[in-house]
Design a protein around this motif. Structure first.
Motif, PDB file in Angstrom:
ATOM      1  N   LEU A 132       2.893  19.600   2.843  1.00  0.00           N
ATOM      2  CA  LEU A 132       1.788  19.792   3.774  1.00  0.00           C
ATOM      3  C   LEU A 132       1.308  18.446   4.326  1.00  0.00           C
ATOM      4  O   LEU A 132       1.112  18.283   5.535  1.00  0.00           O
ATOM      5  N   MET A 133       1.140  17.454   3.419  1.00  0.00           N
ATOM      6  CA  MET A 133       0.666  16.137   3.852  1.00  0.00           C
ATOM      7  C   MET A 133       1.638  15.500   4.839  1.00  0.00           C
ATOM      8  O   MET A 133       1.237  14.949   5.866  1.00  0.00           O
ATOM      9  N   THR A 134       2.927  15.590   4.534  1.00  0.00           N
ATOM     10  CA  THR A 134       3.944  15.020   5.419  1.00  0.00           C
ATOM     11  C   THR A 134       3.893  15.678   6.791  1.00  0.00           C
ATOM     12  O   THR A 134       3.949  15.002   7.831  1.00  0.00           O
ATOM     13  N   ALA A 135       3.783  16.998   6.803  1.00  0.00           N
ATOM     14  CA  ALA A 135       3.722  17.721   8.080  1.00  0.00           C
ATOM     15  C   ALA A 135       2.502  17.312   8.895  1.00  0.00           C
ATOM     16  O   ALA A 135       2.570  17.144  10.119  1.00  0.00           O
ATOM     17  N   ILE A 136       1.367  17.134   8.228  1.00  0.00           N
ATOM     18  CA  ILE A 136       0.136  16.747   8.927  1.00  0.00           C
ATOM     19  C   ILE A 136       0.273  15.343   9.513  1.00  0.00           C
ATOM     20  O   ILE A 136      -0.093  15.104  10.665  1.00  0.00           O
ATOM     21  N   MET A 163       0.840  -1.189   0.000  1.00  0.00           N
ATOM     22  CA  MET A 163       0.000   0.000   0.000  1.00  0.00           C
ATOM     23  C   MET A 163       0.872   1.234   0.000  1.00  0.00           C
ATOM     24  O   MET A 163       1.760   1.372   0.813  1.00  0.00           O
ATOM     25  N   GLY A 164       0.622   2.106  -0.914  1.00  0.00           N
ATOM     26  CA  GLY A 164       1.416   3.312  -0.953  1.00  0.00           C
ATOM     27  C   GLY A 164       0.882   4.337   0.005  1.00  0.00           C
ATOM     28  O   GLY A 164      -0.270   4.315   0.406  1.00  0.00           O
ATOM     29  N   SER A 165       1.681   5.316   0.348  1.00  0.00           N
ATOM     30  CA  SER A 165       1.237   6.346   1.273  1.00  0.00           C
ATOM     31  C   SER A 165       0.300   7.277   0.561  1.00  0.00           C
ATOM     32  O   SER A 165       0.404   7.504  -0.644  1.00  0.00           O
ATOM     33  N   PRO A 166      -0.713   7.871   1.252  1.00  0.00           N
ATOM     34  CA  PRO A 166      -1.694   8.742   0.632  1.00  0.00           C
ATOM     35  C   PRO A 166      -1.026   9.946  -0.003  1.00  0.00           C
ATOM     36  O   PRO A 166      -0.035  10.472   0.493  1.00  0.00           O
ATOM     37  N   THR A 167      -1.582  10.412  -1.134  1.00  0.00           N
ATOM     38  CA  THR A 167      -1.044  11.566  -1.839  1.00  0.00           C
ATOM     39  C   THR A 167      -1.921  12.772  -1.613  1.00  0.00           C
ATOM     40  O   THR A 167      -3.087  12.658  -1.241  1.00  0.00           O
ATOM     41  N   ALA A 168      -1.384  13.942  -1.859  1.00  0.00           N
ATOM     42  CA  ALA A 168      -2.105  15.180  -1.599  1.00  0.00           C
ATOM     43  C   ALA A 168      -3.240  15.354  -2.580  1.00  0.00           C
ATOM     44  O   ALA A 168      -3.120  15.082  -3.763  1.00  0.00           O
ATOM     45  N   SER A 169      -4.418  15.832  -2.130  1.00  0.00           N
ATOM     46  CA  SER A 169      -5.528  16.139  -3.003  1.00  0.00           C
ATOM     47  C   SER A 169      -5.310  17.496  -3.637  1.00  0.00           C
ATOM     48  O   SER A 169      -4.472  18.296  -3.212  1.00  0.00           O
ATOM     49  N   SER A 170      -6.089  17.800  -4.709  1.00  0.00           N
ATOM     50  CA  SER A 170      -5.899  19.068  -5.404  1.00  0.00           C
ATOM     51  C   SER A 170      -6.156  20.244  -4.485  1.00  0.00           C
ATOM     52  O   SER A 170      -5.520  21.289  -4.601  1.00  0.00           O
ATOM     53  N   ALA A 171      -7.100  20.066  -3.569  1.00  0.00           N
ATOM     54  CA  ALA A 171      -7.389  21.166  -2.646  1.00  0.00           C
ATOM     55  C   ALA A 171      -6.203  21.483  -1.778  1.00  0.00           C
ATOM     56  O   ALA A 171      -5.985  22.624  -1.381  1.00  0.00           O
TER      57      ALA A 171
END
Length: 224
Positions: A37-41, A1-9
């Motif tokens: 941003l995703m990594t920081a969250i 399973m890959g890590s989630p990617t950032a959405s366009s928003a």
């Protein structure tokens, strides 16, 4: 399973200043966007879990720690459980995988050692708090079961099936109940004694519990 990617928003600059002072400090810091941003969250979520536990986890504190807006979290994660699920998956994008060595004992040892490494690693405190909260939070319990426990049992069942084909495992041992024994004992040891889980414990679970349990010479009477 890959890590989630950032959405366009989430590709846009983090804005949406919040009135709540807990979540407003991010406006004074450099803005994040996209994957950063995703990594920081995700890192902020794991840190908050380790320090305060799931019960005290809030979107406001995660947003403040990640220097993000609450809006950027709620746009993607409608619940804390889903945010935590993605954060934990981010920490181990490929999950815990069972080896295929051609020997059922070695495969079980390899899988349970990788499983124990999750508890022994940097996210161990966060995982421990998460497990404790599953008894009180049905939504969290469901998320953990579907995203982490069930895929793990499927891996162990694959190990047992391969062993059965080679004649190392009795066919009647190919059940979810038996597949859950090894991970369950490792998890129980962690919850009672904490980390690190000694390798000797993993070896004992395999040699003293699992191998006798799945052996072709064992009677299957009463097994479900």
């Amino acid at each position: 399973m890959g890590s989630p990617t950032a959405s366009s928003a989430d590709q846009h600059e983090v804005d949406g200043a919040e009135a709540d002072p807990i979540a407003s400090d991010h406006r004074k810091s450099p803005r994040r966007r996209g994957d950063a941003l995703m990594t920081a969250i995700f890192e902020a979520t794991v840190a908050e879990l380790a320090e305060n536990g799931y019960a005290e986890l809030s979107m406001e504190r995660v947003a403040s720690r990640a220097r993000a807006s609450k809006g950027s979290l709620y746009r993607r994660w409608p619940s804390r459980a889903e945010l935590v699920g993605d954060a934990m998956q981010y920490q181990r994008p490929h999950g815990v995988e069972a080896p295929d060595t051609g020997k059922v004992r070695e495969d079980l040892l390899g899988y349970l050692r990788s499983f124990a490494a999750v508890f022994n690693g940097a996210t161990g405190d966060a995982v421990r708090g998460l497990i404790a909260e599953t008894y009180r939070d049905p939504e969290l319990n469901r998320m953990v079961r579907i995203r982490f426990i069930d895929p793990g049992l499927a891996q162990v069942l694959d190990v047992l099936r391969r062993g059965a084909i080679r004649g190392e495992v009795r066919p009647t041992a190919l059940t979810h109940r038996i597949a859950s024994v090894g991970p369950g004992l490792v998890r129980q040891h962690f919850m009672v004694y904490g980390a690190p889980i000694p390798d000797s414990v993993v070896v004992e679970i395999v040699d003293e519990v699992l191998m006798p349990l799945i052996s072709p010479g064992r009677s299957s009477a009463g097994t479900r």
